[in-house]
Design an enzyme around this catalytic site. Structure first.
Site, mmCIF file in Angstrom:
data_model
loop_
_atom_site.group_PDB
_atom_site.id
_atom_site.type_symbol
_atom_site.label_atom_id
_atom_site.label_comp_id
_atom_site.label_asym_id
_atom_site.label_seq_id
_atom_site.Cartn_x
_atom_site.Cartn_y
_atom_site.Cartn_z
ATOM 1 N N CYS A 67 -1.351 5.750 9.207
ATOM 2 C CA CYS A 67 -1.670 4.464 8.581
ATOM 3 C C CYS A 67 -2.805 4.733 7.608
ATOM 4 O O CYS A 67 -2.806 5.747 6.917
ATOM 5 C CB CYS A 67 -2.021 3.421 9.631
ATOM 6 S SG CYS A 67 -3.426 3.880 10.687
ATOM 7 N N ARG B 190 0.844 -1.204 0.000
ATOM 8 C CA ARG B 190 0.000 0.000 0.000
ATOM 9 C C ARG B 190 0.879 1.254 0.000
ATOM 10 O O ARG B 190 0.585 2.223 -0.704
ATOM 11 C CB ARG B 190 -0.943 0.003 1.198
ATOM 12 C CG ARG B 190 -2.044 -1.043 1.111
ATOM 13 C CD ARG B 190 -2.999 -0.979 2.288
ATOM 14 N NE ARG B 190 -3.835 0.208 2.242
ATOM 15 C CZ ARG B 190 -4.641 0.587 3.240
ATOM 16 N NH1 ARG B 190 -4.692 -0.127 4.360
ATOM 17 N NH2 ARG B 190 -5.374 1.672 3.130
#
Length: 278
Positions: A235, A177
């Site tokens: 995050c 990611r």
């Protein structure tokens, strides 16, 4: 204040039998399910109260991200229902790796609670040690905890961008990611320019417990952590970043800032750039 943000199964079992047992909070949650409440109903630590991460430990999703910090009164109501008071220790746990329990730990610390810990290894470690679960649901508590926000540092999007240039900004998501190879949830793939990849999962041993403090210290030293006041973590939505803040505290770096909106907020604003690759 306790010396470590973690508590072992043996320590918890002893504490539950003491004259000052902790309040237990079950924070089971997983992106995409199954619902934590359903898992709680199947079995939980005796006396534990379930808190819903999506609805009690966060405000509704919107421009501030998928899990904005909860309104203080929303948080206080949930904590009081669970019996939380300022004069009684609290232990949060989840299914095992503490990825969601750390959110409760961070919120309680941010809200001013002086004595909060996370069960290292969570429910999986509790069961592995031979301790029982129950399906009995405790009555609503009568806690008196008053939320006083701001006891742990946070940064907004501008602050995160500044630290990425002048300090250290850690991206706690999976490496793929960060690199922009996939983005299963948020509007765009990639990472905040200048951020360093530091997947939360690398804080953990194979059994779901945290690595020893010495190993975590070495890990964060290799990532360039030297000054907690010039370090922040993000995050996807501010949940697993709390796990990274916890791991940093175990490693001897308390006071690292959290970017609550994280990538879900950053990527939703087309004016914010996205970097890809390693």
């Amino acid at each position: 204040m306790t010396s470590s943000p973690l508590i072992t199964v043996a320590e918890l079992a002893a504490a539950l039998g003491s004259d000052r047992p902790p309040v237990l909070l079950d924070i089971r949650w997983a992106l995409g399910g199954p619902p934590g409440a359903d898992e709680y109903a199947k079995g939980h630590l005796p006396g534990a109260h379930y808190l819903d991460l999506d609805h009690e430990l966060a405000d509704p999703p919107g421009p501030a991200g998928r899990h904005p910090l909860p309104d203080p009164e929303r948080l206080a109501t949930a904590l009081r229902r669970a019996g939380v008071g300022a004069d009684r220790p609290v232990v949060a746990y989840d299914a095992g790796p503490a990825l969601s329990a750390a959110r409760a730990w961070w919120l309680l610390r941010w809200a001013g609670h002086p004595e909060v810990r996370v069960l290292d290894g969570g429910l999986a470690a509790w069961q592995a040690a031979g301790h029982p679960l129950t399906t009995d649901t405790p009555a609503a508590g009568e806690g008196d905890f008053k939320v006083d926000p701001g006891h742990l540092p946070t940064v907004d999007a501008a602050g995160a961008a500044t630290l990425a240039r002048t300090g250290l900004l850690l991206d706690a998501r999976a490496g793929e990611r960060y690199r922009g190879e996939t983005e299963p949830v948020d509007p765009r793939a990639g990472h905040i320019p200048g951020a360093a990849s530091a997947p939360t999962t690398e804080n953990l041993a194979a059994d779901g417990r945290f690595l020893p403090a010495s190993a975590l210290t070495a890990r964060f030293a290799a990532l360039g952590v030297t000054d907690p006041a010039r370090t922040a973590v993000y995050c996807g939505s501010g949940v697993t970043a709390a796990h990274q803040v916890l791991a940093l505290e175990v490693a001897g770096h308390p006071g690292v800032a959290l970017y609550p909106g994280s990538w879900s907020e950053w990527s939703a604003n087309p004016a914010n750039p996205a970097a890809t690759g390693a």
